[in-house]
Scaffold this motif. Structure first.
Motif, PDB file in Angstrom:
ATOM      1  N   VAL A  85     -13.402  10.066  34.566  1.00  0.00           N
ATOM      2  CA  VAL A  85     -13.665  10.594  33.222  1.00  0.00           C
ATOM      3  C   VAL A  85     -13.910  12.107  33.275  1.00  0.00           C
ATOM      4  N   ASP A  86     -13.623  12.767  32.146  1.00  0.00           N
ATOM      5  CA  ASP A  86     -14.049  14.171  32.063  1.00  0.00           C
ATOM      6  C   ASP A  86     -14.620  14.463  30.694  1.00  0.00           C
ATOM      7  N   GLY A  87     -15.379  15.530  30.621  1.00  0.00           N
ATOM      8  CA  GLY A  87     -16.022  15.884  29.354  1.00  0.00           C
ATOM      9  C   GLY A  87     -16.965  17.040  29.577  1.00  0.00           C
ATOM     10  N   GLN A  88     -17.547  17.483  28.464  1.00  0.00           N
ATOM     11  CA  GLN A  88     -18.478  18.609  28.557  1.00  0.00           C
ATOM     12  C   GLN A  88     -19.770  18.178  29.265  1.00  0.00           C
ATOM     13  N   ALA A 108     -16.608  19.054  33.031  1.00  0.00           N
ATOM     14  CA  ALA A 108     -16.773  18.431  34.346  1.00  0.00           C
ATOM     15  C   ALA A 108     -15.940  17.159  34.423  1.00  0.00           C
ATOM     16  N   ALA A 109     -15.636  16.765  35.651  1.00  0.00           N
ATOM     17  CA  ALA A 109     -14.897  15.506  35.865  1.00  0.00           C
ATOM     18  C   ALA A 109     -15.610  14.673  36.921  1.00  0.00           C
ATOM     19  N   VAL A 111     -17.005  20.565  38.664  1.00  0.00           N
ATOM     20  CA  VAL A 111     -17.571  21.278  37.512  1.00  0.00           C
ATOM     21  C   VAL A 111     -16.839  22.607  37.409  1.00  0.00           C
ATOM     22  N   GLU A 112     -16.113  22.749  36.325  1.00  0.00           N
ATOM     23  CA  GLU A 112     -15.235  23.919  36.199  1.00  0.00           C
ATOM     24  C   GLU A 112     -16.010  25.231  36.257  1.00  0.00           C
ATOM     25  N   GLY A 113     -15.584  26.095  37.153  1.00  0.00           N
ATOM     26  CA  GLY A 113     -16.173  27.433  37.241  1.00  0.00           C
ATOM     27  C   GLY A 113     -17.480  27.500  38.012  1.00  0.00           C
TER      28      GLY A 113
END
Ligand code: BES
Ligand code: ZN
Length: 441
Positions: free
Chosen positions: A126-129, A224-225, A106-108
């Motif tokens: 997969v990645d996405g919001q 997130a990925a 999860v970015e950040g």
């Protein structure tokens, strides 16, 4: 097997004596019968049971692997050395292969995340919001658009698999399920029924989930990925073993079945579950070989029980209508030796008594002074037999030991007295049944 060779002349003598008095055994039960039964039970050898146990528990016997096959080869050789012909019944089954790796970024997000995959989580990268989707119900997705995104869902009362399906229907690419505080996140299953419709799913702790909800709420969109690699369903091969004890010429048409599964779960030596039942059935097969019985007895060794009762289902599916009609009783031995489990229980699918429970309760009364009450239980190989209309029951020390399905399920934790107790109860029950009139008349 030099020990058995020494026993052979003795067995032969008993066999001759019993053949000589088989006429009286076939009819009225009296002193001759009691004597033959006592002699039969005296044949029981706990050393034999333990020599089988030590062979079987050298390593796990996971269904579809070469070690399950090696266990089958050992059992076949033992049965053949007792004079049985052994039918090997091969079958294929589908099994879930757990992911070789999985991960969540999860970015950040400050702090570590340790998600766990579910049994039947599907592969994906997969990645996405990341979207807070509340409790993940249909109404939650009306408020929160997750199309092409990753849904973060709080587990409440809805089944895991349904939450995965709802997210999938709402167009999410993956789902993160965070659990209530009191629930551990490992070793949960989504069930296999809807496998094809799943999206990648991982479990998080309550702490991780609520922190992520806060993180998503207070700032700009978070990406997130989710990665799950190597999970799949594939085909594997297993086998049942069938050894048949043919009856005397005066026999009725009944068949008595006794069986145990010989596979184990991964990483477990499976001493209690279920080398114990396997070794007892093998010893009873040896003991019955030289007895002139009035019913056919089939000794069954099932593969792939731990993956979903595949062996017993396969076996029952091959029985003809006539064989099912003739099958008077099915004794299933699973976990019959743990020193640390509860008392001996006899379990049927509907909790009611049948030919098996009545015979065993009576045998227990004769051997141990009191009858055994029948419990409810459907978690083993007696289930397909019951479903086919055959009187079937499970013998198990219940509640089961703490280390059930763990590497701690070792031979040292088995009790000789408990194994012998079950062998005597089941041996006596079958001995009684084979000399009573047909249950089908
Ligand atoms: N030996 C167990 C059955 C068991 C365990 C009965 C604990 C009662 C209490 C058996 O090998 C097993 O683990 N069965 C699976 C179900 C099967 C259909 C995969 C189970 O109970 O989870
Ligand atoms: Zn078992």
């Amino acid at each position: 097997m030099t020990r058995k060779k020494v026993l052979f002349p003795f067995l032969l003598l008993i066999s001759i004596l019993m053949t000589a008095c088989s006429a009286s055994l076939s009819g009225v039960k009296g002193p001759e019968f009691d004597k033959a039964q006592t002699e039969f039970i005296q044949e029981l050898s706990v050393e034999n049971i333990f020599s089988s146990l030590s062979e079987l528990t050298k390593k796990p016997r996971v269904a579809g692997t070469s070690s399950e096959m090696q266990a089958a080869a050992f059992l076949t050789a033992q049965l053949k050395s007792e004079g049985y012909e052994v039918e090997v019944q091969p079958f294929d089954f589908e099994r879930y292969v757990i992911p070789e790796s999985h991960g969540l970024v999860v970015e950040g997000f400050p702090g570590p995340l340790s998600p766990a995959p579910f049994q039947y989580s599907v592969d994906g990268n997969v990645d996405g919001q990341l979207i807070d989707a509340g409790y993940g119900l249909k109404k939650d997705y009306k408020k929160n658009d997750v199309k092409g995104k990753i849904a973060l869902v709080a587990v409440d009362k809805t089944a895991f698999y349904e939450l995965v399906l709802f997210a999938s229907e709402a167009g999410a690419k993956a789902i993160l399920l965070y659990f209530p505080d009191e629930l551990e996140i490992d070793n949960w299953t989504l069930g296999r029924e809807h496998f094809k419709d799943f999206i990648p799913a991982l479990a998080l702790t309550y702490d991780e989930g609520t922190k992520l909800v806060e993180f998503v709420k207070n700032g700009p969109p978070v990406s997130a990925a989710v990665k799950i690699k190597g999970a799949r369903i594939d085909k594997a091969a297993s086998q049942n073993l069938i050894a048949t004890k043919h009856p005397t010429s005066e026999a009725d048409d009944d068949i008595i079945l006794i069986g145990a599964h010989y596979d184990s779960v991964a990483k477990a030596p499976g001493a209690s579950d279920n080398a114990s039942g396997t070794a007892v059935v093998l010893e009873l097969a040896r003991m019955f070989k030289t007895v002139p019985t009035n019913k056919e007895i089939r000794f069954l060794f099932f593969g792939a029980e731990e993956e979903g009762l595949h062996g017993s289902e396969k076996y029952v599916s091959t029985l003809t209508k006539d064989e099912i009609k003739r099958s008077a009783a099915m004794f299933n031995l699973d976990m019959v030796g743990s020193a640390d489990a509860g008392d001996l229980a006899i379990q049927t699918i509907d909790g009611s008594d049948n030919v098996v429970t009545k015979a065993a309760s009576k045998a227990n009364e004769a051997l141990n002074g009191d009858p055994i009450e029948t419990d409810f239980g459907d978690r083993s190989d007696h289930t397909p037999f019951h479903n086919a209309g055959i009187d079937a029951a499970l013998f198990i020390y219940d509640p089961v030991e703490e280390w059930y399905h763990t590497p701690e399920d070792t031979i040292e934790k088995l009790s000789k007295a408990r194994l012998v107790n079950v062998a005597k109860i089941v041996g006596t029950s079958i001995f009684e049944l084979t000399f009573s009139g047909s249950t089908k008349e």
